[in-house]
Scaffold this active site. Structure first.
Site, mmCIF file in Angstrom:
data_model
loop_
_atom_site.group_PDB
_atom_site.id
_atom_site.type_symbol
_atom_site.label_atom_id
_atom_site.label_comp_id
_atom_site.label_asym_id
_atom_site.label_seq_id
_atom_site.Cartn_x
_atom_site.Cartn_y
_atom_site.Cartn_z
ATOM 1 C CG ASP A 81 38.494 30.917 29.894
ATOM 2 O OD1 ASP A 81 37.761 31.329 30.813
ATOM 3 O OD2 ASP A 81 39.697 30.625 30.088
ATOM 4 C CD GLU A 94 40.334 31.806 35.840
ATOM 5 O OE1 GLU A 94 41.220 32.119 36.669
ATOM 6 O OE2 GLU A 94 40.145 30.632 35.483
HETATM 7 NI NI NI Z 1 37.643 28.031 36.840
#
Ligand code: NI
Length: 383
Positions: A77, A135
């Site tokens: 991401d 994340e």
């Molecule tokens: Ni990172």
């Protein structure tokens, strides 16, 4: 030091990375990214499973002989930041940017997977590739685990390129490496009124100011100097005009700790401090704790694989722990593993910016080093 297969793969990985960098996607929206990942895995002769925890992708490389299964994990991401670099492959999506290097993590793991798939007859065990969403938040690791990605996995490894660690440096530390990243919120209820008659009010602003000042002692007076903690107030809201004492003030922030006992002590202290201190100002204070990513704890054995690989490659080794949070921690709560940092600081100092900065950039010379490190760790685990 770097095997020819890695040298040969580097150009492909860099091109792939630049494509991902141009098209950043936020957490759980990595539709294009995960399609690219699956496409590359298929073209490498693998059979990916897609749509895990929305956009996650996994694939299994089965070795020629039985043995343990090592999971290699990458995050996919980007962040809601407007890119301000002058890179020719800068983000083409307004307000979104790969400002943490997850584009590189994804591309590096794909290149590594393609090489590993050719080496598989020699492997005594399996490699599970995990490309996870989100994340940066709200967190893709936990739903990936719930979807079963850790089934049959014996060890896990993850890598983060780092913008202020010089190229050719590896930071690997057994034990706590990244902090538990929790959130808190405080609501203070007073008695509003005319700013010219403060004696007729119970001012929540003064209570908030006193409380925030008192909170500065949580680390300096209540945490052992041999332990680490951070308590930061990062948002504050209250009031509507210059001549009004407001009814309420709210503020919130982050708590970072390595050890569960330190985290518990900070929370306990805040639970006591907020209502009692607010009461002494005639106001009512309410404390809310919101659990975030756990602390990331490295297991010594996989750390040794990383260390040996770095030594064989004659890379500089250091220990590094940060108060940042990282959801790799969830996997490492369940299976022994390691999360390590590889230096990717740009050559020119004026190009070095922290992670999550609009001018953030990494040196692509880290790409072959990262692939070689992963390959050597796989060989140590599945030998
Ligand atoms: Ni990172």
């Amino acid at each position: 030091m770097i095997r020819p297969e890695v040298e040969a793969m580097t150009r492909t990985v860099i091109e792939l990375r630049r494509d991902l960098h141009r098209h950043p996607e936020l957490g759980f929206e990595e539709v294009r990214t995960s399609a690219k990942v699956a496409e590359f895995l298929r073209a490498s002769g693998l059979e990916p499973t897609t749509g895990i925890a929305k956009t996650g992708v996994t694939a299994l490389i089965q070795g020629g002989e039985p043995g343990p299964t090592l999971m290699l994990r990458a995050d996919m991401d980007a962040l809601p930041i407007e890119e301000e670099t002058d890179l020719e492959f800068a983000s083409q999506v307004p307000g979104k940017m790969h400002a943490c290097g997850h584009d590189l993590h994804t591309a590096i793991l794909l290149g590594t997977a393609r090489i590993l798939n050719d080496l598989k007859p020699r492997l005594k065990g399996n490699v599970k590739l995990v490309f996870q969403p989100a994340e940066e938040g709200p967190g893709g690791a936990e739903p990936m685990i719930k979807a079963g990605v850790l089934e049959g996995v014996d060890y896990a490894l993850g890598l983060h390129l780092w913008s202020d660690l010089p190229c050719g440096h590896v930071a690997i530390t057994p034990g706590p490496v990244m902090a538990a990243a929790d959130t808190f919120r405080v609501r203070i209820h007073g008695k509003g009124g005319h700013a010219a008659y403060p004696h007729e009010s119970e001012d929540p602003i003064v209570a908030a100011a006193a409380l925030i000042t008192a909170m500065q002692t949580l680390v300096s007076r209540n945490t052992s100097p041999f332990d680490s903690a951070v308590v930061s107030v990062t948002q504050i809201q209250g009031g509507s005009a210059d001549n009004i004492i407001p009814e309420r003030v709210e503020f919130s922030g982050t708590i970072r700790t390595f050890h569960p006992s330190t985290k518990a002590a900070v929370i306990k202290r805040l639970q006591d401090m907020v209502p009692s201190l607010c009461r002494s100002y005639g106001t009512e204070g309410e404390f809310e704790f919101i659990e975030g990513y756990p602390a990331l704890i490295n297991n010594p054995l996989p750390c040794q694989w990383v260390k040996s690989a770095a030594e064989e490659m004659e890379l500089a080794l250091s220990a590094q722990a940060t108060m940042g949070g990282e959801d790799m921690a969830y996997y490492l709560q369940k299976v022994p593993g390691a999360f390590f940092f590889l230096g990717a600081a740009p050559d020119q100092p004026e190009r070095i910016f922290p992670h999550h900065h609009p001018k953030f950039q990494l040196d692509e010379r880290a790409v072959p080093l990262a692939m070689e490190l992963f390959l050597r760790c796989v060989e140590s685990c599945l030998k």
